[in-house]
Enzyme design. Structure first.
Site, PDB file in Angstrom:
ATOM      1  N   ALA A 154      46.341  55.266  45.370  1.00 35.36           N
ATOM      2  CA  ALA A 154      46.602  56.374  44.442  1.00 35.36           C
ATOM      3  C   ALA A 154      48.031  56.345  43.913  1.00 35.36           C
ATOM      4  CB  ALA A 154      46.324  57.707  45.130  1.00 35.36           C
TER       5      ALA A 154
ATOM      6  N   GLY B 146      50.005  56.887  39.987  1.00 35.49           N
ATOM      7  CA  GLY B 146      50.919  58.017  39.830  1.00 35.49           C
ATOM      8  C   GLY B 146      50.338  59.322  40.323  1.00 35.49           C
ATOM      9  N   LYS B 147      49.226  59.254  41.068  1.00 36.56           N
ATOM     10  CA  LYS B 147      48.582  60.473  41.554  1.00 36.56           C
ATOM     11  C   LYS B 147      49.267  61.023  42.800  1.00 36.56           C
ATOM     12  CE  LYS B 147      44.060  58.984  39.782  1.00 36.56           C
ATOM     13  NZ  LYS B 147      42.689  58.534  40.143  1.00 36.56           N
ATOM     14  N   VAL B 148      49.786  60.141  43.627  1.00 40.21           N
ATOM     15  CA  VAL B 148      50.484  60.514  44.852  1.00 40.21           C
ATOM     16  C   VAL B 148      51.868  59.892  44.818  1.00 40.21           C
ATOM     17  CG1 VAL B 148      50.510  60.283  47.374  1.00 40.21           C
ATOM     18  CG2 VAL B 148      48.352  60.731  46.188  1.00 40.21           C
TER      19      VAL B 148
END
Length: 345
Positions: A287, A291-293
């Site tokens: 992730a 760039g989600k986490v």
């Protein structure tokens, strides 16, 4: 004997003795495998609740309510250990079903399914339910939709109205939907149509009602939560649609020009594996590439049956946070620029 940087911390075998669940979890931090990961998830969640200006979002998939987890989730809502819930519609239908006095029943995965069908009994692995009661609940949802009238709303707005209706009907206080309504915790159901709530709304539609659940408004609203929060942390029970619906908020906010760092805490309880390529087993390291986490986020993924993990984790958090006042977000959806968030003790 020669030591190096890899051998500074020995494991400590677990002693069997009188102690609390949280003390057991602390002891398991020096064990191995998924036992240690479970303990690390408690530690991460506890630390996340101490952070200032942090919004905690939970993704809830799987048949957690029929399996007996509804009071765990409603407790997490009431105690503001989560601030926003994204769920399958099925969990919330089953919750509403029980909130109105209906039951799920202890069954067996070895039962004769043909016989169950003949007796009007539905099977959810080793849990039974009465089909006629489900159909009555479907029609109750349809009747409720007709009372609302012809509106277009997000699933969050619909679930708020459903919570209000359940309270009016004297529903149990340990309901997920009722707890969220009473404590101003938004519930999003991005696949609402894929549930018995969707069946109820379809019944209302066939009766002539024009009620629209605006799923794009859902995306906009939950993205605003992430954009306007000081920090965000996520807890996933299983994966599926609820997980991605939360994960994609960081990507959407970035595309819209917002400077978002990615979720800063990430915890998941899943029985799926990453090597199949599906989202439910996807690692938080993967992730990061989207760039989600955040790259430096505290990431804990526990490969475990959630019906084992949730009661243990909730009890440990209950003990660890007793007497601790958290600065939880307060959501106001009617501001001049949309959502407004204040963090109040």
């Amino acid at each position: 004997m020669h030591h190096n940087v890899f051998t500074n911390t020995p494991t400590i075998p677990i002693d069997v003795k009188d102690r609390s669940v949280s003390e057991l979890m602390d002891g398991m931090l020096r064990t191995g495998f998924q036992g240690r990961k479970l303990a690390e998830s408690v530690q991460a969640w506890s630390n996340m609740l101490k952070e200032k200006d942090t919004t905690v979002l939970m993704g809830l998939s799987g048949a957690m309510v029929p399996a007996g987890m509804r009071r765990v989730i409603s407790y997490l809502i009431r105690e503001r250990m989560i601030d926003c819930l994204v769920s399958t519609g099925a969990n919330l239908f089953h919750d509403s079903h029980e909130a109105l006095g209906r039951k799920h029943y202890v069954g067996s995965h070895l039962a004769n399914d043909e016989k169950l069908f003949e007796h009007g009994v539905d099977r959810i692995y080793d849990v039974f339910a009465v089909e006629e009661e489900f159909r009555n609940a479907d029609n109750l949802i349809a009747d409720f939709a007709e009372e609302i009238g012809e509106i277009s709303c997000s699933s969050r707005e619909f679930m708020y109205l459903l919570g209000k209706e359940l309270v009016r009907r004297g529903a149990a206080e340990d309901s997920i939907v009722v707890s969220a309504y009473r404590h101003n915790v938004p519930i999003f159901v991005p696949a609402l149509s894929d549930s018995s709530i969707g069946i109820g709304l379809t019944i209302a539609r066939r009766r002539g009602l024009k009620l629209e659940i605006d799923q794009i408004k859902d995306v906009d609203e939950i993205t605003q939560i992430v954009e306007k929060s000081g920090h965000t942390g996520v807890v996933y029970v299983g994966g599926g649609v609820p997980k991605n619906f939360i994960q994609q908020t960081e990507v959407i906010a970035s595309i819209l020009g917002m400077d978002v760092p990615g979720h800063e805490y990430a915890i998941q309880y899943t029985s799926d594996s990453p090597h199949w390529g599906g989202l439910s087993g996807c690692t938080f390291d993967e992730a990061v590439s989207w760039g989600k986490v955040a790259a430096q986020a505290k990431k804990v993924q526990v490969f475990v049956d959630a019906t084992i993990a949730l009661p243990i984790v909730a009890h440990a958090l209950h003990e660890k946070t007793r007497g601790v006042k958290r600065t939880a977000p307060v959501f106001s959806w009617d501001g001049p620029e949309g959502l407004e968030i204040a963090y109040n003790e």
